[in-house]
Design a protein around this motif. Structure first.
Motif, PDB file in Angstrom:
ATOM      1  N   ALA A  33       0.143 -12.187 -40.413  1.00  0.00           N
ATOM      2  CA  ALA A  33       1.308 -12.120 -41.296  1.00  0.00           C
ATOM      3  C   ALA A  33       1.593 -13.635 -41.929  1.00  0.00           C
ATOM      4  N   VAL A  34       1.191 -13.464 -43.282  1.00  0.00           N
ATOM      5  CA  VAL A  34       1.470 -14.681 -44.174  1.00  0.00           C
ATOM      6  C   VAL A  34       2.618 -15.037 -44.437  1.00  0.00           C
ATOM      7  N   SER A  35       3.304 -16.060 -43.895  1.00  0.00           N
ATOM      8  CA  SER A  35       4.762 -16.244 -44.173  1.00  0.00           C
ATOM      9  C   SER A  35       5.137 -17.541 -44.946  1.00  0.00           C
ATOM     10  N   LYS A  36       4.019 -18.138 -45.747  1.00  0.00           N
ATOM     11  CA  LYS A  36       4.322 -19.140 -46.678  1.00  0.00           C
ATOM     12  C   LYS A  36       5.385 -18.809 -47.507  1.00  0.00           C
ATOM     13  N   THR A  37       6.284 -19.726 -47.866  1.00  0.00           N
ATOM     14  CA  THR A  37       7.533 -19.800 -48.596  1.00  0.00           C
ATOM     15  C   THR A  37       8.542 -19.087 -47.969  1.00  0.00           C
ATOM     16  N   GLU A  56       0.069 -19.824 -42.428  1.00  0.00           N
ATOM     17  CA  GLU A  56       0.850 -20.723 -43.238  1.00  0.00           C
ATOM     18  C   GLU A  56      -0.204 -21.503 -44.080  1.00  0.00           C
ATOM     19  N   ASN A  57       0.127 -21.810 -45.239  1.00  0.00           N
ATOM     20  CA  ASN A  57      -0.593 -22.525 -46.338  1.00  0.00           C
ATOM     21  C   ASN A  57      -0.399 -24.388 -46.418  1.00  0.00           C
ATOM     22  N   TYR A  58       0.974 -24.317 -46.419  1.00  0.00           N
ATOM     23  CA  TYR A  58       1.265 -25.749 -46.962  1.00  0.00           C
ATOM     24  C   TYR A  58       1.953 -26.527 -45.578  1.00  0.00           C
ATOM     25  N   ILE A  79      -3.747 -21.500 -39.979  1.00  0.00           N
ATOM     26  CA  ILE A  79      -3.493 -22.191 -41.043  1.00  0.00           C
ATOM     27  C   ILE A  79      -4.657 -21.907 -42.048  1.00  0.00           C
ATOM     28  N   ILE A  80      -4.171 -21.382 -43.057  1.00  0.00           N
ATOM     29  CA  ILE A  80      -4.906 -20.437 -44.043  1.00  0.00           C
ATOM     30  C   ILE A  80      -5.246 -21.078 -45.508  1.00  0.00           C
ATOM     31  N   GLY A  81      -4.514 -22.291 -45.557  1.00  0.00           N
ATOM     32  CA  GLY A  81      -4.789 -23.134 -47.024  1.00  0.00           C
ATOM     33  C   GLY A  81      -5.584 -24.403 -46.618  1.00  0.00           C
ATOM     34  N   LEU A 161     -15.929 -16.521 -40.305  1.00  0.00           N
ATOM     35  CA  LEU A 161     -15.983 -16.737 -41.404  1.00  0.00           C
ATOM     36  C   LEU A 161     -14.635 -16.350 -42.014  1.00  0.00           C
ATOM     37  N   MET A 162     -14.290 -16.792 -43.183  1.00  0.00           N
ATOM     38  CA  MET A 162     -13.257 -16.493 -44.242  1.00  0.00           C
ATOM     39  C   MET A 162     -13.398 -16.345 -45.466  1.00  0.00           C
ATOM     40  N   CYS A 163     -12.966 -15.488 -46.188  1.00  0.00           N
ATOM     41  CA  CYS A 163     -13.074 -15.664 -47.837  1.00  0.00           C
ATOM     42  C   CYS A 163     -11.893 -15.096 -48.323  1.00  0.00           C
ATOM     43  N   VAL A 164     -11.518 -15.636 -49.667  1.00  0.00           N
ATOM     44  CA  VAL A 164     -10.595 -14.902 -50.545  1.00  0.00           C
ATOM     45  C   VAL A 164     -11.680 -14.371 -51.576  1.00  0.00           C
ATOM     46  N   ALA A 165     -11.713 -13.179 -51.673  1.00  0.00           N
ATOM     47  CA  ALA A 165     -12.399 -12.373 -52.589  1.00  0.00           C
ATOM     48  C   ALA A 165     -12.014 -12.456 -53.978  1.00  0.00           C
ATOM     49  N   GLY A 201      -9.324 -10.054 -46.719  1.00  0.00           N
ATOM     50  CA  GLY A 201      -8.520  -8.945 -46.993  1.00  0.00           C
ATOM     51  C   GLY A 201      -7.190  -9.476 -47.048  1.00  0.00           C
ATOM     52  N   MET A 202      -6.367  -9.185 -48.252  1.00  0.00           N
ATOM     53  CA  MET A 202      -5.133  -9.567 -48.454  1.00  0.00           C
ATOM     54  C   MET A 202      -4.277  -8.490 -48.942  1.00  0.00           C
ATOM     55  N   SER A 203      -3.075  -8.564 -49.518  1.00  0.00           N
ATOM     56  CA  SER A 203      -2.252  -7.200 -49.858  1.00  0.00           C
ATOM     57  C   SER A 203      -3.041  -6.446 -50.699  1.00  0.00           C
ATOM     58  N   GLN A 204      -3.566  -7.022 -51.741  1.00  0.00           N
ATOM     59  CA  GLN A 204      -4.179  -6.105 -52.710  1.00  0.00           C
ATOM     60  C   GLN A 204      -5.606  -5.683 -52.240  1.00  0.00           C
ATOM     61  N   VAL A 217      -6.973  -9.524 -41.089  1.00  0.00           N
ATOM     62  CA  VAL A 217      -6.570  -9.530 -42.460  1.00  0.00           C
ATOM     63  C   VAL A 217      -5.362 -10.270 -42.849  1.00  0.00           C
ATOM     64  N   ARG A 218      -5.085 -11.045 -43.710  1.00  0.00           N
ATOM     65  CA  ARG A 218      -4.085 -11.698 -43.869  1.00  0.00           C
ATOM     66  C   ARG A 218      -3.106 -11.228 -45.162  1.00  0.00           C
ATOM     67  N   ILE A 219      -1.903 -10.887 -44.618  1.00  0.00           N
ATOM     68  CA  ILE A 219      -0.977  -9.986 -45.622  1.00  0.00           C
ATOM     69  C   ILE A 219       0.496 -10.979 -45.545  1.00  0.00           C
ATOM     70  N   GLY A 220       0.533 -11.147 -46.913  1.00  0.00           N
ATOM     71  CA  GLY A 220       1.844 -11.850 -47.224  1.00  0.00           C
ATOM     72  C   GLY A 220       2.731 -10.921 -48.012  1.00  0.00           C
ATOM     73  N   SER A 221       2.528 -10.742 -49.319  1.00  0.00           N
ATOM     74  CA  SER A 221       3.538 -10.058 -50.073  1.00  0.00           C
ATOM     75  C   SER A 221       4.011  -8.712 -49.581  1.00  0.00           C
ATOM     76  N   ALA A 222       3.162  -7.989 -49.071  1.00  0.00           N
ATOM     77  CA  ALA A 222       3.346  -6.647 -48.750  1.00  0.00           C
ATOM     78  C   ALA A 222       4.143  -6.530 -47.577  1.00  0.00           C
ATOM     79  N   GLN A 226       7.892 -10.545 -52.702  1.00  0.00           N
ATOM     80  CA  GLN A 226       7.128 -11.462 -53.707  1.00  0.00           C
ATOM     81  C   GLN A 226       7.687 -13.022 -53.354  1.00  0.00           C
ATOM     82  N   ARG A 227       6.569 -13.862 -53.446  1.00  0.00           N
ATOM     83  CA  ARG A 227       6.846 -15.189 -53.243  1.00  0.00           C
ATOM     84  C   ARG A 227       7.665 -16.002 -54.424  1.00  0.00           C
ATOM     85  N   ASP A 228       8.557 -16.870 -54.203  1.00  0.00           N
ATOM     86  CA  ASP A 228       9.374 -17.651 -55.107  1.00  0.00           C
ATOM     87  C   ASP A 228       8.666 -19.257 -54.846  1.00  0.00           C
TER      88      ASP A 228
HETATM   89  C1  LIG Z   1      -1.135 -16.290 -49.684  1.00  0.00           C
HETATM   90  C2  LIG Z   1      -2.491 -16.037 -48.982  1.00  0.00           C
HETATM   91  C3  LIG Z   1      -2.558 -14.827 -48.324  1.00  0.00           C
HETATM   92  C4  LIG Z   1      -1.424 -13.533 -48.747  1.00  0.00           C
HETATM   93  O1  LIG Z   1      -1.765 -12.901 -49.772  1.00  0.00           O
HETATM   94  P1  LIG Z   1      -0.577 -11.614 -50.180  1.00  0.00           P
HETATM   95  O2  LIG Z   1      -1.329 -11.329 -51.429  1.00  0.00           O
HETATM   96  O3  LIG Z   1       0.647 -12.311 -50.537  1.00  0.00           O
HETATM   97  O4  LIG Z   1      -1.016 -10.554 -49.287  1.00  0.00           O
HETATM   98  C5  LIG Z   1      -3.876 -14.611 -47.912  1.00  0.00           C
HETATM   99  N1  LIG Z   1      -4.771 -15.481 -47.831  1.00  0.00           N
HETATM  100  C6  LIG Z   1      -4.637 -16.526 -48.261  1.00  0.00           C
HETATM  101  C7  LIG Z   1      -5.641 -17.464 -48.269  1.00  0.00           C
HETATM  102  C8  LIG Z   1      -3.416 -17.036 -49.010  1.00  0.00           C
HETATM  103  O5  LIG Z   1      -3.335 -18.234 -49.503  1.00  0.00           O
END
Ligand SMILES: *Cc1c(COP(=O)(O)O)cnc(C)c1O
Length: 233
Positions: A33-37, A56-58, A79-81, A161-165, A201-204, A217-222, A226-228
């Protein structure tokens, strides 16, 4: 029921459904559960209904949450940032997982700074699978040589391994990138006995990632909404 809990449960259900559709065991797809912000109170709400893994990212924002939630003894911090070398110490001292290891120097610092009373820090090598120069992570062709340098570091446990597609809804591009990650993990497994993790894998793009073998899977906004970023650091 709070909307946050309803959205969380909805995502848990979707992960199970996607895993079953892909003929996989739902327990083999873990939700981070990606809880940043979002505030510590939201993390506590989900912790109380059983969620354990949070991303968390920051580093500065996260350090405050570590303090706020010190009583949640089973909470697992991911830590994912991107981590600057001068921010490695809190990661070494308080994280359970780092998903974004992308260079030897950071690995060496974390290895030195990891307190001896803690188990080895679980690390994932970040792959720039979209080959986007604006993104972090190493090229696929560099993965094996970095892995070989990380393996001797005894306070790190190389788990995968990790990626952001690529940010696209083109299913074929996503499938190609996630499948390449799966192949890279198989390569890594020939030299890294503990490499069992594919964080993608993220929300999208969660559904395609699960179809292609994601184990986290790293899911934040879903979940959180929405993040501010206006008050983020
Ligand atoms: C913010 C973030 C996510 C979560 O993204 P959402 O689109 O909100 O699910 C996943 N992975 C990384 C690396 C991120 O920075």
């Amino acid at each position: 029921m709070k909307p946050l809990i309803a959205q969380y449960q909805n995502i848990c259900t979707r992960i199970q459904e996607n895993a079953l559709r892909a003929k996989r065991t739902p327990d083999n797809v873990q939700l981070i559960a990606v809880s940043k912000t979002f505030p510590s109170a939201d993390i506590r709400t989900l912790y109380q209904v059983g969620q354990r893994d949070f991303g968390e990212n920051y580093i500065q924002e996260w350090a405050q949450k570590v303090q706020d939630l010190a009583d949640c003894s089973n909470l697992v911090w991911h830590i994912i940032g991107h981590v600057q070398s001068n921010k490695s110490r809190p990661v070494a001292e308080h994280a359970h997982w780092l998903h974004t290891l992308d260079r030897l120097k950071l690995a060496q610092r974390l290895n030195e700074q990891r307190p001896s009373h803690l188990p080895a820090l679980n690390v994932l090598i970040e792959i720039n699978i979209a080959n986007n120069p604006a993104k972090h992570g190493i090229a696929p062709s560099e993965m094996m040589s970095l892995a070989k340098q990380i393996l001797p570091l005894k306070n790190l446990n190389l788990r995968g391994l990790m990626c952001v597609a690529e940010n696209t809804d083109n299913a074929e591009i996503l499938r190609q990138q996630f499948t390449q990650m799966q192949q890279l993990l198989q390569d890594l497994q020939t030299i890294a006995p503990n490499a069992d993790t594919l964080s993608m894998g993220m929300s999208q793009d969660m559904e395609m990632a699960i179809e292609c073998g994601a184990t986290m899977v790293r899911i934040g906004s879903a979940i959180f909404g929405q993040r501010d970023y206006s008050s983020a650091n």
